[in-house]
Motif scaffolding. Structure first.
Motif, PDB file in Angstrom:
ATOM      1  N   SER A 151      -8.125   1.303  -3.283  1.00 61.31           N
ATOM      2  CA  SER A 151      -7.503   2.141  -4.299  1.00 61.31           C
ATOM      3  C   SER A 151      -5.945   1.991  -3.876  1.00 61.31           C
ATOM      4  O   SER A 151      -5.293   2.260  -5.041  1.00 61.31           O
ATOM      5  N   GLY A 152      -5.530   1.102  -3.085  1.00 59.87           N
ATOM      6  CA  GLY A 152      -3.956   0.683  -3.092  1.00 59.87           C
ATOM      7  C   GLY A 152      -3.390   1.677  -2.003  1.00 59.87           C
ATOM      8  O   GLY A 152      -2.150   1.936  -2.107  1.00 59.87           O
ATOM      9  N   PHE A 153      -4.000   2.661  -1.373  1.00 56.85           N
ATOM     10  CA  PHE A 153      -3.254   3.387  -0.234  1.00 56.85           C
ATOM     11  C   PHE A 153      -3.695   2.987   1.127  1.00 56.85           C
ATOM     12  O   PHE A 153      -4.702   2.566   1.315  1.00 56.85           O
ATOM     13  N   VAL A 154      -2.842   3.522   2.194  1.00 51.39           N
ATOM     14  CA  VAL A 154      -3.176   3.301   3.597  1.00 51.39           C
ATOM     15  C   VAL A 154      -3.178   4.917   3.942  1.00 51.39           C
ATOM     16  O   VAL A 154      -1.805   5.488   3.619  1.00 51.39           O
TER      17      VAL A 154
ATOM     18  N   LEU B 122       0.694  -1.117   0.133  1.00 46.48           N
ATOM     19  CA  LEU B 122      -0.195   0.002   0.001  1.00 46.48           C
ATOM     20  C   LEU B 122       0.757   1.121   0.050  1.00 46.48           C
ATOM     21  O   LEU B 122       1.935   1.273   0.754  1.00 46.48           O
ATOM     22  N   LYS B 123       0.637   2.297  -0.710  1.00 50.73           N
ATOM     23  CA  LYS B 123       1.148   3.709  -0.824  1.00 50.73           C
ATOM     24  C   LYS B 123       0.724   4.476   0.194  1.00 50.73           C
ATOM     25  O   LYS B 123      -0.574   4.347   0.582  1.00 50.73           O
ATOM     26  N   LYS B 124       1.614   5.160   0.976  1.00 58.42           N
ATOM     27  CA  LYS B 124       1.027   6.062   2.018  1.00 58.42           C
ATOM     28  C   LYS B 124       0.503   7.351   1.390  1.00 58.42           C
ATOM     29  O   LYS B 124       0.990   7.961   0.655  1.00 58.42           O
ATOM     30  N   ALA B 125      -0.295   7.762   2.186  1.00 55.96           N
ATOM     31  CA  ALA B 125      -1.166   9.107   1.870  1.00 55.96           C
ATOM     32  C   ALA B 125      -1.769   9.456   3.244  1.00 55.96           C
ATOM     33  O   ALA B 125      -1.505   8.999   4.327  1.00 55.96           O
ATOM     34  N   ALA B 126      -1.757  10.784   3.489  1.00 58.10           N
ATOM     35  CA  ALA B 126      -2.532  11.508   4.539  1.00 58.10           C
ATOM     36  C   ALA B 126      -3.354  12.371   4.024  1.00 58.10           C
ATOM     37  O   ALA B 126      -3.248  13.271   3.188  1.00 58.10           O
ATOM     38  N   VAL B 127      -4.401  12.652   5.097  1.00 58.97           N
ATOM     39  CA  VAL B 127      -5.603  13.844   4.904  1.00 58.97           C
ATOM     40  C   VAL B 127      -5.553  14.537   6.237  1.00 58.97           C
ATOM     41  O   VAL B 127      -5.135  14.162   7.280  1.00 58.97           O
ATOM     42  N   LEU B 128      -6.083  15.820   5.855  1.00 58.68           N
ATOM     43  CA  LEU B 128      -6.478  16.711   7.031  1.00 58.68           C
ATOM     44  C   LEU B 128      -7.946  16.682   7.393  1.00 58.68           C
ATOM     45  O   LEU B 128      -8.592  16.769   6.157  1.00 58.68           O
ATOM     46  N   VAL B 129      -8.433  16.449   8.373  1.00 52.80           N
ATOM     47  CA  VAL B 129      -9.918  16.335   8.802  1.00 52.80           C
ATOM     48  C   VAL B 129     -10.040  17.962   9.550  1.00 52.80           C
ATOM     49  O   VAL B 129      -9.720  18.144  10.567  1.00 52.80           O
ATOM     50  N   PRO B 130     -10.216  19.026   8.661  1.00 56.44           N
ATOM     51  CA  PRO B 130     -10.228  20.327   9.115  1.00 56.44           C
ATOM     52  C   PRO B 130     -11.700  20.656   9.816  1.00 56.44           C
ATOM     53  O   PRO B 130     -12.589  20.842   9.039  1.00 56.44           O
TER      54      PRO B 130
END
Length: 192
Positions: free
Chosen positions: A110-113, A30-38
Motif C-alpha cells: 500500500s506504499g508505506f515503509v 514510500l511513506k513513513k509509518a510506525a506501529v507498536l507491537v504491544p
C-alpha cells in the motif's frame, strides 16, 4: 513465555538486518509509518494486543493490525508516531508503554515503509477505543503467535501484482498481510 525470558531472547538475538536489504530501490517513494507491537503480561505469560480496524475505513477496513499509523510532521521520531497513534486509537497512554526494541522496517504493497517498535504495556492499562479508527481490541498469547505451525501462506493480488502473505487465525479473526509478516519477523528474530 514470561516477560524476562522473552526479553532475554529478544536482546540476545538483537542483530537486526540492514534495512537496505529489505527495502526496494525506490523506497524514497514510500511513506513513513510506525506501529507498536504491544506486549502485556498476563497470568499465563505474555500476550500481544491487536486492533481490528473500523469497518467504514477506506483503507484496510476490518483488518487486524497493530496500533499505529502514518508519520506526521509534528512527530519527534517514528517511535513517537507509534506511541501517539496507540494512544489515539486505543487509549493506552504513552507513559504506560516501555519500548525495548524494534524489528526490521517493512515495505507494504500500500506504499508505506512501516517501523515496528516493541513495548511492554502496563498490565493495569485500560483501553479507550476511537470508533472512527478501531472496531475492537483483543489479545493473542505470544506462545500461539511464535508457533510456526499456526501460520499458513496464501497468494493475493494487489496493484496488479501477485504476492504471498502469511495468515494466522485466532478465535474467529484472521491476522494476515503486513501484520502477520511482522510476527514472522519477530519469530525469526527470537530464533536468531
Amino acid at each position: 513465555m514470561d516477560k524476562q525470558t522473552f526479553l532475554n531472547r529478544f536482546l540476545f538475538h538483537n542483530q537486526q538486518l540492514s534495512d537496505k536489504k529489505s527495502l526496494p530501490a525506490d523506497n524514497k517513494a514510500l511513506k513513513k509509518a510506525a506501529v507498536l507491537v504491544p506486549l502485556v503480561k498476563r497470568r499465563h505469560g505474555l500476550n500481544i494486543i491487536f486492533t481490528e480496524r473500523a469497518l467504514h475505513l477506506r483503507h484496510h477496513p476490518g483488518q487486524v493490525s497493530f496500533p499505529g499509523g502514518k508519520y506526521e510532521q509534528g512527530d519527534k521520531s517514528l517511535q513517537h508516531t507509534a506511541l501517539r497513534e496507540t494512544e489515539e486509537e486505543i487509549g493506552i497512554l504513552q507513559n504506560q508503554v516501555n519500548i525495548f526494541g524494534s524489528l526490521q522496517r517493512l515495505p507494504t504493497v500500500s506504499g508505506f515503509v512501516v517501523s515496528p517498535y516493541l513495548g511492554f504495556v502496563n498490565s493495569n492499562h485500560s483501553t479507550l477505543i476511537d470508533p472512527q479508527e478501531v472496531k475492537s481490541v483483543f489479545e493473542v498469547p505470544l506462545e500461539y503467535l511464535l508457533n510456526k505451525n499456526n501460520f499458513h501462506k496464501q497468494h493475493l493480488t494487489a496493484n496488479k501484482k501477485r504476492h504471498f502473505t502469511y495468515c494466522i487465525a485466532y478465535q474467529n479473526r484472521m491476522i494476515w498481510g503486513a501484520t502477520a509478516q511482522m510476527i514472522i519477523n519477530l519469530q525469526k528474530h527470537i530464533a536468531g
